[in-house]
Design a protein around this motif. Sequence first.
Motif, short mmCIF file in Angstrom:
data_model
loop_
_atom_site.label_atom_id
_atom_site.label_comp_id
_atom_site.label_asym_id
_atom_site.label_seq_id
_atom_site.Cartn_x
_atom_site.Cartn_y
_atom_site.Cartn_z
N VAL A 18 0.85 -1.19 0.00
CA VAL A 18 0.00 0.00 0.00
C VAL A 18 0.89 1.24 0.00
N ALA A 19 0.68 2.10 -0.98
CA ALA A 19 1.43 3.36 -1.06
C ALA A 19 0.74 4.41 -0.19
N ALA A 20 1.48 5.41 0.19
CA ALA A 20 0.94 6.50 1.00
C ALA A 20 -0.14 7.24 0.21
N PRO A 21 -1.35 7.36 0.75
CA PRO A 21 -2.40 8.07 0.04
C PRO A 21 -2.34 9.59 0.25
N LEU A 22 -1.42 10.04 1.11
CA LEU A 22 -1.27 11.46 1.42
C LEU A 22 0.19 11.78 1.69
N THR A 23 0.52 13.05 1.59
CA THR A 23 1.82 13.52 2.06
C THR A 23 1.63 13.99 3.49
N GLY A 24 2.55 13.57 4.37
CA GLY A 24 2.46 13.97 5.77
C GLY A 24 3.23 13.01 6.65
N GLU A 25 2.75 12.84 7.88
CA GLU A 25 3.40 11.96 8.86
C GLU A 25 2.52 10.73 9.10
N ALA A 26 3.05 9.54 8.76
CA ALA A 26 2.33 8.29 9.03
C ALA A 26 2.49 7.96 10.51
N VAL A 27 1.36 7.68 11.17
CA VAL A 27 1.35 7.42 12.62
C VAL A 27 0.47 6.22 12.93
N GLU A 28 0.57 5.74 14.16
CA GLU A 28 -0.27 4.64 14.62
C GLU A 28 -1.72 5.09 14.76
N LEU A 29 -2.65 4.16 14.59
CA LEU A 29 -4.08 4.49 14.73
C LEU A 29 -4.41 5.04 16.12
N GLY A 30 -3.66 4.64 17.12
CA GLY A 30 -3.90 5.12 18.47
C GLY A 30 -3.81 6.63 18.61
N ARG A 31 -3.21 7.30 17.64
CA ARG A 31 -3.09 8.76 17.66
C ARG A 31 -4.33 9.47 17.12
N VAL A 32 -5.26 8.72 16.54
CA VAL A 32 -6.49 9.32 15.99
C VAL A 32 -7.43 9.65 17.15
N PRO A 33 -7.88 10.91 17.26
CA PRO A 33 -8.74 11.31 18.38
C PRO A 33 -10.20 10.88 18.20
N ASP A 34 -10.38 9.60 17.95
CA ASP A 34 -11.71 9.00 17.79
C ASP A 34 -11.57 7.55 18.22
N GLU A 35 -12.34 7.14 19.22
CA GLU A 35 -12.19 5.79 19.79
C GLU A 35 -12.40 4.67 18.76
N ALA A 36 -13.35 4.85 17.85
CA ALA A 36 -13.63 3.79 16.87
C ALA A 36 -12.39 3.50 16.01
N PHE A 37 -11.66 4.54 15.63
CA PHE A 37 -10.44 4.35 14.85
C PHE A 37 -9.27 3.97 15.75
N ALA A 38 -9.08 4.69 16.85
CA ALA A 38 -7.93 4.48 17.73
C ALA A 38 -7.88 3.07 18.32
N GLN A 39 -9.06 2.52 18.63
CA GLN A 39 -9.11 1.17 19.20
C GLN A 39 -9.29 0.09 18.13
N LYS A 40 -9.19 0.48 16.87
CA LYS A 40 -9.28 -0.43 15.72
C LYS A 40 -10.63 -1.12 15.61
N LEU A 41 -11.68 -0.47 16.12
CA LEU A 41 -13.02 -1.03 16.00
C LEU A 41 -13.50 -1.01 14.55
N MET A 42 -12.98 -0.08 13.77
CA MET A 42 -13.32 0.02 12.35
C MET A 42 -12.44 -0.88 11.49
N GLY A 43 -11.33 -1.36 12.08
CA GLY A 43 -10.38 -2.19 11.38
C GLY A 43 -8.96 -1.72 11.67
N ASP A 44 -7.99 -2.51 11.22
CA ASP A 44 -6.58 -2.21 11.45
C ASP A 44 -6.05 -1.34 10.31
N GLY A 45 -4.91 -0.74 10.55
CA GLY A 45 -4.27 0.10 9.54
C GLY A 45 -3.34 1.10 10.17
#
Length: 166
Positions: A18-45
């Motif tokens: 998978v190539a980067a879909p954006l320019t920026g800083e790739a980070v762990e999902l845990g940094r997303v300020p939304d529990e559904a994403f941060a806890q991988k309830l929506m899926g991994d990535g």
Amino acid sequence: MLSKLFKSKSNTVNTVEVAAPLTGEAVELGRVPDEAFAQKLMGDGFAIEPSEGRLVAPFDGKVAHLIETHHAIVVEHASGLQLLLHIGVNTVKLKGEGFTAKVSNDETVTAGQTLIEFDPDFIRNAGYPVITPVIVANGEIVESLSASFKPVTAGEAGVMKVNLSS
């Protein structure tokens, strides 16, 4: 040696880079300020904190679903792997303002092709984080995945590797 000759296809693992879909800083999902994403309830990535407003196709494939408000899109690889690319958090509330889709549902896309243009400053000024989760939407076909957390450029190959079960 015979086991190699008669190895069944069910043991084959396909890897999708998978190539980067954006320019920026790739980070762990845990940094997303939304529990559904941060806890991988929506899926991994992984997620990207974008430095510019252009979302590109992470691989050759097709648009499986463009969300009506153009803040998110699902892109499908020929292997069946589907990625949800969700620009920002709670950005559905912007009702499409600040987002311009450059593709439509069922359209074939190539890696690096612009999918959606968006205005990061508009999104931030409206009070929403711009961090963008990149989520495997159909994790049941995934054996394992790994992502690199670093500065990335849109279209840069190998930011995430997904090993598929077969």
